[in-house]
Design an enzyme around this catalytic site. Structure first.
Site, PDB file in Angstrom:
ATOM      1  N   ASP A 128       0.834  -1.207   0.000  1.00 45.20           N
ATOM      2  CA  ASP A 128       0.000   0.000   0.000  1.00 45.20           C
ATOM      3  C   ASP A 128       0.872   1.262   0.000  1.00 45.20           C
ATOM      4  O   ASP A 128       1.658   1.481   0.930  1.00 45.20           O
ATOM      5  CB  ASP A 128      -0.876  -0.058   1.266  1.00 45.20           C
ATOM      6  CG  ASP A 128      -2.021   0.934   1.234  1.00 45.20           C
ATOM      7  OD1 ASP A 128      -2.051   1.788   0.342  1.00 45.20           O
ATOM      8  OD2 ASP A 128      -2.885   0.835   2.130  1.00 45.20           O
ATOM      9  N   ASP A 144     -10.542   4.209  -1.437  1.00 43.40           N
ATOM     10  CA  ASP A 144     -11.156   3.201  -0.569  1.00 43.40           C
ATOM     11  C   ASP A 144     -12.675   3.115  -0.720  1.00 43.40           C
ATOM     12  O   ASP A 144     -13.365   4.134  -0.789  1.00 43.40           O
ATOM     13  CB  ASP A 144     -10.837   3.499   0.899  1.00 43.40           C
ATOM     14  CG  ASP A 144      -9.366   3.269   1.209  1.00 43.40           C
ATOM     15  OD1 ASP A 144      -8.565   3.121   0.263  1.00 43.40           O
ATOM     16  OD2 ASP A 144      -9.020   3.253   2.400  1.00 43.40           O
TER      17      ASP A 144
HETATM   18  C1  GLA Z   1      -5.432   2.389   2.727  1.00 44.32           C
HETATM   19  C2  GLA Z   1      -5.947   1.252   1.863  1.00 44.32           C
HETATM   20  C3  GLA Z   1      -6.997   0.462   2.630  1.00 44.32           C
HETATM   21  C4  GLA Z   1      -6.404  -0.066   3.920  1.00 44.32           C
HETATM   22  C5  GLA Z   1      -5.825   1.074   4.748  1.00 44.32           C
HETATM   23  C6  GLA Z   1      -5.047   0.567   5.953  1.00 44.32           C
HETATM   24  O1  GLA Z   1      -6.417   3.332   2.977  1.00 44.32           O
HETATM   25  O2  GLA Z   1      -6.477   1.737   0.668  1.00 44.32           O
HETATM   26  O3  GLA Z   1      -7.488  -0.603   1.842  1.00 44.32           O
HETATM   27  O4  GLA Z   1      -5.402  -1.005   3.609  1.00 44.32           O
HETATM   28  O5  GLA Z   1      -4.933   1.877   3.974  1.00 44.32           O
HETATM   29  O6  GLA Z   1      -4.438   1.582   6.661  1.00 44.32           O
END
Ligand code: GLA
Length: 394
Positions: free
Chosen positions: A146, A214
């Site tokens: 990520d 997200d």
């Molecule tokens: C980002 C990702 C999410 C999750 C969070 C965790 O926002 O897009 O899917 O993994 O981080 O902190």
């Protein structure tokens, strides 16, 4: 053969071998569960074991769900040798992996190419090879990587090109590190779909890449993400998938009709199916949505083709996904707040002559006289069909 030609041939072969390996690792979109949507920062060893247990007991494993993925907040600190250790909510990662494997499932983990993860935990920057080896030694089968704090370094370059080069190099570095372990580890890129990741995610070793920011457990957000996938079908193939984010089915923010739309759309998109609810407490209705075999078969179809929009009239949309053997999945999606009469002419989705049509959520054949189907679709609801050419009568 000159050394130069030999080198470029070798590179071409290793690229081909790389993509063959990718196809073998994720021949169909990965299926499983991820901790973030429900547990966020409140995930621990016991909860992960409970999800693995529930995945088996609920029939999800038998329906194809395999990966049990720990998202952000598992990390502790690094020791003097730079080894990453889990925090005290995960006393023994190897034992946890063994437990998950003993259930016939696989374990996934999470990190960032930056110094910190999105929740502020330890990232992998500068420790890529070491972390990849650690994950492999634990028995990890899947890594979600990520972007998070690497974004700050990208902005600091002051140039789009430099930022992109930095990002590409960081994702490639971990891709190589994972391959170097010799353990098959699915590589999931998460950088929110910027810089047209679908054009380069495969070249850095990615098996899937997030195409959006997200998801949230709200109908408008799910719709914005799901329908925003139009036009990306050409970039998905066995081993390399567009990822419109994890499922929210069963988390309580949408009703069953809306969750069926969510699941239908993700299946039409050949999206990874990563449940994001608490599997140990799901209702029979949630379980039925997540384990519907005919819907899963559309998502997991061996042709590995992503579906796309055929037509939209305001909030009424028709989407289709090509399936192996010339069949197609066709979705009639009513995004409006009212019941709507919807119809599709199967000639418009590429069928000539008589067709056989099955309503997959209803689990029954429906008639389509004159190659046309008409239905009253509920508000926010989807009618999902499997359509194939009728065999001529002998
Ligand atoms: C980002 C990702 C999410 C999750 C969070 C965790 O926002 O897009 O899917 O993994 O981080 O902190």
């Amino acid at each position: 053969m000159t050394p130069r030609i030999a080198a470029s041939l070798a590179a071409a072969f290793s690229l081909a071998a790389g993509s063959a390996q990718a196809a073998a690792l994720a021949a169909t979109p990965p299926m499983g569960w991820n901790s973030w949507n429900h547990f966020a920062g409140k995930i621990d060893d016991a909860a992960v074991r409970a999800q693995a247990d529930a995945m088996v007991a609920s029939g999800m494993r038998d329906a194809g769900y395999t990966y049990v993925n720990i998202d952000d907040t598992w990390q502790g600190s690094r020791d003097a040798q730079g080894e990453i250790h889990p925090n005290d909510r995960f006393p023994d990662m190897k034992a946890l992996a063994d437990y998950v494997h003993s259930k016939g499932l696989k374990l996934g983990i999470y990190s960032s190419p930056g110094p910190k993860t999105c929740a502020g935990f330890e990232g992998s920057q500068g420790h890529e090879a070491q972390d990849a080896r650690t994950y492999a030694a634990w028995g990890v089968d899947y890594l979600k990587y990520d972007l998070c704090s690497l974004g700050n370094a990208m902005i600091a370059t002051g140039s789009l090109d430099k930022a992109h080069a930095l990002e590409l190099a960081a994702y490639e570095k971990m891709g190589r590190a994972l391959r170097a372990t010799g353990r098959p580890i699915v590589y999931s890129l998460c950088q929110y779909g910027v810089a047209q990741v679908w054009r380069w995610g495969g070249s850095v070793g990615g098996n899937l890449w997030r195409t959006t920011g997200d998801i949230e457990d709200k109908f408008p957000r799910m719709v914005a993400i799901g329908f925003g996938q139009a036009g990306l079908a050409a970039f998905a193939r066995p081993g390399q998938w567009n990822d419109p984010d994890m499922l929210e089915v069963g988390n309580g923010g949408m009703n069953a009709v809306e969750y069926r739309t969510h699941m239908s759309l993700w299946a039409l998109l050949a999206a990874p199916l990563l449940a994001g609810n608490d599997l140990s407490r799901m209702t029979p209705e949630t379980r039925a949505i997540l384990t519907n075999r005919e819907v899963i078969a559309i998502d997991q179809d061996r042709a590995g083709r992503q579906g796309d929009r055929v037509r939209a009239e305001g909030p009424l949309e028709i989407w289709a996904k090509p399936l192996a053997g010339g069949a197609k999945a066709v979705g009639l999606l009513n995004l409006s707040d009212f019941p709507a009469k919807m119809s599709v002419d199967f000639a418009d989705v590429g069928f000539k002559g008589r067709v056989t049509v099955r309503d997959v959520w209803a689990g029954q054949a429906v008639s389509a006289p004159a190659g046309r189907f008409e239905v009253l679709a509920p508000p926010h609801g989807t009618v999902l069909l499997r359509v194939s050419s009728s065999k001529p009568k002998a």
